[in-house]
Motif scaffolding. Structure first.
Motif, PDB file in Angstrom:
ATOM      1  N   ASP A   1      33.108  31.772  45.946  1.00 30.72           N
ATOM      2  CA  ASP A   1      33.370  32.611  44.786  1.00 30.72           C
ATOM      3  C   ASP A   1      32.736  33.999  44.964  1.00 30.72           C
ATOM      4  N   PRO A   2      33.530  35.068  44.866  1.00 32.02           N
ATOM      5  CA  PRO A   2      32.988  36.417  45.052  1.00 32.02           C
ATOM      6  C   PRO A   2      31.837  36.747  44.096  1.00 32.02           C
ATOM      7  N   GLU A   3      31.880  36.251  42.862  1.00 33.19           N
ATOM      8  CA  GLU A   3      30.784  36.520  41.919  1.00 33.19           C
ATOM      9  C   GLU A   3      29.502  35.826  42.375  1.00 33.19           C
TER      10      GLU A   3
ATOM     11  N   GLN B   1      28.774  35.068  45.502  1.00 35.87           N
ATOM     12  CA  GLN B   1      28.324  35.796  46.690  1.00 35.87           C
ATOM     13  C   GLN B   1      27.606  37.085  46.289  1.00 35.87           C
ATOM     14  N   ALA B   2      28.103  37.756  45.258  1.00 36.33           N
ATOM     15  CA  ALA B   2      27.455  38.984  44.784  1.00 36.33           C
ATOM     16  C   ALA B   2      26.065  38.681  44.231  1.00 36.33           C
ATOM     17  N   ARG B   3      25.921  37.565  43.502  1.00 37.65           N
ATOM     18  CA  ARG B   3      24.598  37.180  42.988  1.00 37.65           C
ATOM     19  C   ARG B   3      23.656  36.833  44.138  1.00 37.65           C
TER      20      ARG B   3
ATOM     21  N   GLN C   1      22.538  40.044  45.729  1.00 37.82           N
ATOM     22  CA  GLN C   1      21.558  40.723  44.880  1.00 37.82           C
ATOM     23  C   GLN C   1      20.207  40.029  44.952  1.00 37.82           C
TER      24      GLN C   1
END
Length: 191
Positions: free
Chosen positions: A153-155, A157-159, A162
């Motif tokens: 999930d791109p979200e 991966q972004a978390r 971060q």
């Protein structure tokens, strides 16, 4: 130095539910980390930017060549027991590598919310043979059906990216010999 683990002919772990290739999600997360660090003004090197396979020795040699402040190898885990899940971080040497592992691990777990499988000592080639503070991250288990879905999930991966960046910021703030402005950050991802 960011090292997205595996690559090329070495897929790494393969998810059992969706067939996710570890080499792919490692690279996706590494690119996100790189972008965030560059936004903060860091100069970031990666052992691979695409689907190729540098050997473990080549990864360490590249780290020595660019002389980055730290080396982070990005991976996703797998196990025969499909109930195993969570995040773990490995280091090989006490001192700065352990401090780096603890800072990044805590922020990564906080950011993604997976089970905390702790910071552990290990003898992976890229962290044992690296002259810089070096860690290897196992973000989640591709062998666990729910975690395999999450890591794609791109979200998520972004978390994860971060969390890794926050851990680096924390490490540089705590480390007496660090570059708090993240002037040169190097990452790796291969055991």
């Amino acid at each position: 130095m960011l090292d997205p683990g595996h690559g090329g002919q070495d897929p790494g772990a393969i998810g059992r539910t969706l067939g996710t290739l570890e080499k792919t999600v490692n690279l996706q997360v590494a690119h996100l980390v790189k972008a965030r660090l560059e936004d903060l003004g860091a100069e970031v090197f990666m052992t691979r930017e695409d689907d190729r396979y540098p050997t473990l020795a080549e990864r360490v040699a590249f780290a020595r060549k660019v002389q980055g402040d730290v080396f982070i190898s990005i991976h996703h885990n797998s196990a025969l027991d499909q109930t195993l899940r969570g995040t773990m971080t490995f280091y090989a040497k006490d001192g700065p590598s352990r401090l780096l592992a603890e800072a990044v691990h805590e922020e990564l777990v906080r950011a993604i919310g997976l089970r905390d499988l702790q910071v552990r000592r290990a003898n992976y080639y890229v962290i044992v043979n690296n002259p810089y503070p070096a860690i290897l991250l196992e973000i989640g288990f591709l062998s666990h059906p729910d975690e395999e879905r999450l890591v794609r999930d791109p979200e998520f991966q972004a978390r994860a990216a971060q969390g890794i960046v926050q851990g680096l910021i924390r490490y540089f703030a705590l480390s007496p010999n660090s570059q708090p402005d993240l002037a040169r950050v190097a990452y790796s991802s291969t055991p």
